[in-house]
Design a protein around this motif. Structure first.
Motif, PDB file in Angstrom:
ATOM      1  N   MET A 237      34.480  45.274  42.730  1.00  0.00           N
ATOM      2  CA  MET A 237      35.425  45.043  43.803  1.00  0.00           C
ATOM      3  C   MET A 237      35.891  43.586  43.732  1.00  0.00           C
ATOM      4  O   MET A 237      35.131  42.694  43.390  1.00  0.00           O
ATOM      5  N   LYS A 238      37.140  43.367  44.085  1.00  0.00           N
ATOM      6  CA  LYS A 238      37.710  42.023  44.102  1.00  0.00           C
ATOM      7  C   LYS A 238      37.733  41.525  45.553  1.00  0.00           C
ATOM      8  O   LYS A 238      38.313  42.187  46.425  1.00  0.00           O
ATOM      9  N   ILE A 239      37.107  40.370  45.788  1.00  0.00           N
ATOM     10  CA  ILE A 239      36.945  39.860  47.141  1.00  0.00           C
ATOM     11  C   ILE A 239      37.489  38.443  47.226  1.00  0.00           C
ATOM     12  O   ILE A 239      37.134  37.576  46.434  1.00  0.00           O
ATOM     13  N   SER A 240      38.340  38.219  48.211  1.00  0.00           N
ATOM     14  CA  SER A 240      38.908  36.903  48.465  1.00  0.00           C
ATOM     15  C   SER A 240      38.101  36.236  49.574  1.00  0.00           C
ATOM     16  O   SER A 240      37.798  36.861  50.589  1.00  0.00           O
ATOM     17  N   ILE A 241      37.749  34.970  49.381  1.00  0.00           N
ATOM     18  CA  ILE A 241      36.947  34.245  50.371  1.00  0.00           C
ATOM     19  C   ILE A 241      37.579  32.893  50.648  1.00  0.00           C
ATOM     20  O   ILE A 241      38.082  32.232  49.743  1.00  0.00           O
TER      21      ILE A 241
ATOM     22  N   GLN B 120      26.019  41.114  42.632  1.00  0.00           N
ATOM     23  CA  GLN B 120      26.367  42.524  42.806  1.00  0.00           C
ATOM     24  C   GLN B 120      27.493  42.959  41.878  1.00  0.00           C
ATOM     25  O   GLN B 120      27.890  44.117  41.880  1.00  0.00           O
ATOM     26  N   GLY B 121      28.039  42.018  41.101  1.00  0.00           N
ATOM     27  CA  GLY B 121      29.082  42.343  40.129  1.00  0.00           C
ATOM     28  C   GLY B 121      30.503  42.266  40.649  1.00  0.00           C
ATOM     29  O   GLY B 121      31.435  42.736  39.987  1.00  0.00           O
ATOM     30  N   HIS B 122      30.701  41.674  41.826  1.00  0.00           N
ATOM     31  CA  HIS B 122      32.044  41.562  42.388  1.00  0.00           C
ATOM     32  C   HIS B 122      32.795  40.378  41.795  1.00  0.00           C
ATOM     33  O   HIS B 122      32.196  39.373  41.420  1.00  0.00           O
ATOM     34  N   GLU B 123      34.110  40.511  41.745  1.00  0.00           N
ATOM     35  CA  GLU B 123      34.987  39.422  41.318  1.00  0.00           C
ATOM     36  C   GLU B 123      35.412  38.642  42.559  1.00  0.00           C
ATOM     37  O   GLU B 123      35.797  39.235  43.570  1.00  0.00           O
ATOM     38  N   ILE B 124      35.368  37.316  42.486  1.00  0.00           N
ATOM     39  CA  ILE B 124      35.632  36.470  43.646  1.00  0.00           C
ATOM     40  C   ILE B 124      36.887  35.638  43.431  1.00  0.00           C
ATOM     41  O   ILE B 124      37.078  35.035  42.372  1.00  0.00           O
TER      42      ILE B 124
ATOM     43  N   LYS C 173      47.676  43.045  48.112  1.00  0.00           N
ATOM     44  CA  LYS C 173      46.723  43.882  47.378  1.00  0.00           C
ATOM     45  C   LYS C 173      46.187  43.197  46.119  1.00  0.00           C
ATOM     46  O   LYS C 173      45.905  43.849  45.114  1.00  0.00           O
ATOM     47  N   ASN C 174      46.035  41.882  46.193  1.00  0.00           N
ATOM     48  CA  ASN C 174      45.403  41.123  45.120  1.00  0.00           C
ATOM     49  C   ASN C 174      43.882  41.134  45.274  1.00  0.00           C
ATOM     50  O   ASN C 174      43.168  40.776  44.356  1.00  0.00           O
TER      51      ASN C 174
END
Length: 143
Positions: free
Chosen positions: A1-5, A25-29, A56-57
């Motif tokens: 999953m791609k997560i913006s922070i 957990q393997g997420h893209e940040i 939707k980025n």
């Protein structure tokens, strides 16, 4: 999953712990936050995270400021963004289950880093329940 922070000066330590958890957990940040404690303006980072969701980025977003309020208000100015201010994992769960929240807002001055990581984990693993809640969620956005 791609997560913006994104975070302001109240949240660098929170962001660091959350990003470490997410990467394990393997997420893209996508990191829009500050890494220092020097005063900055939370809207600058809240808008960037919300824009990632809007175009939707990113699949989900995380925003952090002292109270969690200002940065959540900022994110919620964007169409199709539903930022939920959460201070327990139970509220994070309900934000996903009933409100289909796509951004979690964390109040750094009112939660521990451990609580914040638990809330993020709950937020990411809880699906939207749909059903009677879908009609309500559809009424949130201004058309």
């Amino acid at each position: 999953m791609k997560i913006s922070i994104g975070n302001d000066h109240a949240g660098p330590n929170y962001k660091k712990a959350i990003v470490q958890f997410l990467e394990e957990q393997g997420h893209e940040i996508i990191n829009h936050g500050t890494d220092t404690f020097e005063s900055v303006d939370y809207p600058d980072f809240g808008h960037e995270v919300a824009y990632d969701i809007q175009i939707k980025n990113a699949d989900l977003g995380i925003v952090i400021c002292g109270s969690g309020n200002g940065i959540a208000m900022t994110a919620n100015k964007h169409q199709d963004v539903r930022a939920a201010l959460c201070w327990t994992k139970e509220i994070a769960e309900l934000a996903r289950l009933h409100n289909d929240a796509n951004v979690i807002s964390i109040p750094a001055r009112f939660t521990s880093i451990e609580q914040a990581v638990q809330m993020v984990e709950t937020f990411l693993t809880t699906p939207f329940e749909g059903g009677r809640h879908a009609n309500r969620v559809n009424k949130i956005a201004c058309q």
